[in-house]
Design an enzyme around this catalytic site. Structure first.
Site, short mmCIF file in Angstrom:
data_model
loop_
_atom_site.label_atom_id
_atom_site.label_comp_id
_atom_site.label_asym_id
_atom_site.label_seq_id
_atom_site.Cartn_x
_atom_site.Cartn_y
_atom_site.Cartn_z
CG LEU A 227 -22.23 39.32 60.73
CD1 LEU A 227 -20.81 39.72 60.38
CD2 LEU A 227 -22.29 37.89 61.26
CG ASP A 228 -23.21 39.97 56.89
OD1 ASP A 228 -22.16 40.49 56.47
OD2 ASP A 228 -23.32 38.74 57.09
CD GLU A 229 -28.74 43.31 61.09
OE1 GLU A 229 -29.09 44.33 61.71
OE2 GLU A 229 -29.14 42.17 61.36
#
Length: 284
Positions: A227-229
């Site tokens: 997530l979000d990486e």
């Protein structure tokens, strides 16, 4: 400068004579290079190149690939060639916050973004009238814990039916499953505030204000199961100070998010982004 007809993206291990071989193959097909950029990653030893060129009217991507095959095999090249007459077909996903959606619709209508929005998908009805005013199909797919798998199956159907090349998460506030993230690797772009990971979760600008931050920013990246990486495509910041209120931070943050997402989408649609492991090469 002449307007190019095609873009060639190349990735391989760097070798002597590589650039000359690529240029020679392009010229042999009666094509003319009008833009070229390259990057040699000294850490990984990988070579990346973007070449934009004009071509005869009879040229197609299949014809180019067939002629380029010998060079590709000789240098063990991974490559893709894109016909610039073919616009990227994109599905935009949004929740209640419409700042990124509205910027994307405007930039597409003015032809700043070389893409076609085939539909907008949302888990809320907030932007239905706005979207349909543009003559774009709107799909309401509310998500709960009980129906998430069913709604993602519907999303897969829409992607297939619309032959979508790109999914844009324009402040879509639902997390996609690991499975769909893996299926769509390199085809989903997300935007979020750059205060992560410091201010995860709800009301990030309020907590940033409480900590007295001096800048707010945004990150546009490809979506992965982490997530979000995912690999970062574009980032930017806006400076703030002690006199700015929470509302000021939110307004500046939203403006930055819109700007950065549009920049990331434009780079993708112009075939300027290449994956380099967990990083990206973004040619100007």
């Amino acid at each position: 400068m002449l307007k190019p007809d095609f873009v060639l993206l190349v990735s391989c291990v760097d070798r002597k004579g590589l650039v000359a071989a690529i240029a020679t193959s392009i010229a042999a097909q009666d094509c003319n290079i009008v833009e070229s950029a390259q990057f040699d990653d000294a850490v990984t030893g990988r070579f990346f190149m973007r070449v934009a060129f004009t071509a005869p009217e009879t040229m197609t991507t299949d014809r180019f690939n067939e002629a380029f095959l010998s060079v590709g095999a000789a240098y063990d090249i991974e490559w893709n060639v894109f016909d610039l007459k073919v616009k990227t077909r994109a599905i935009v996903m949004v929740s209640k916050g419409g700042h990124c959606l509205n910027d994307l619709l405007y930039r597409t209508a003015t032809r700043y973004l070389p893409m076609e929005v085939t539909s907008v998908v949302s888990n809320h009805l907030t932007w239905q009238r706005r979207v349909e005013h543009e003559g774009i199909p709107f799909y309401h797919l509310p998500v709960t814990a009980e129906n998430k798998a069913e709604q993602e199956a519907r999303l897969r159907d829409l992607i297939r039916e619309q032959k979508a090349d790109l999914i844009i998460l324009a402040r879509y506030m639902q997390v996609l499953s690991d499975d769909i993230c893996r299926e769509l690797t390199g085809r989903v772009i997300n935007i979020h505030h750059s205060s992560l990971p410091a201010f995860k979760g709800a009301m990030p600008y309020h907590r940033a204000y409480e900590r007295g931050v001096k800048m707010v920013g945004a990150t546009g990246h490809y979506v992965t199961a982490d997530l979000d990486e995912g690999p970062i495509i574009a980032q930017d910041v806006s400076m703030v100070d002690h006199a700015d209120t929470v509302e000021d931070l939110i307004a500046q943050g939203q403006e930055t998010e819109s700007r950065v997402l549009t920049r990331a989408v434009k780079a993708h649609c112009e075939h300027r982004v290449m994956l380099n492991g967990h990083r990206t090469v973004v040619f100007k």
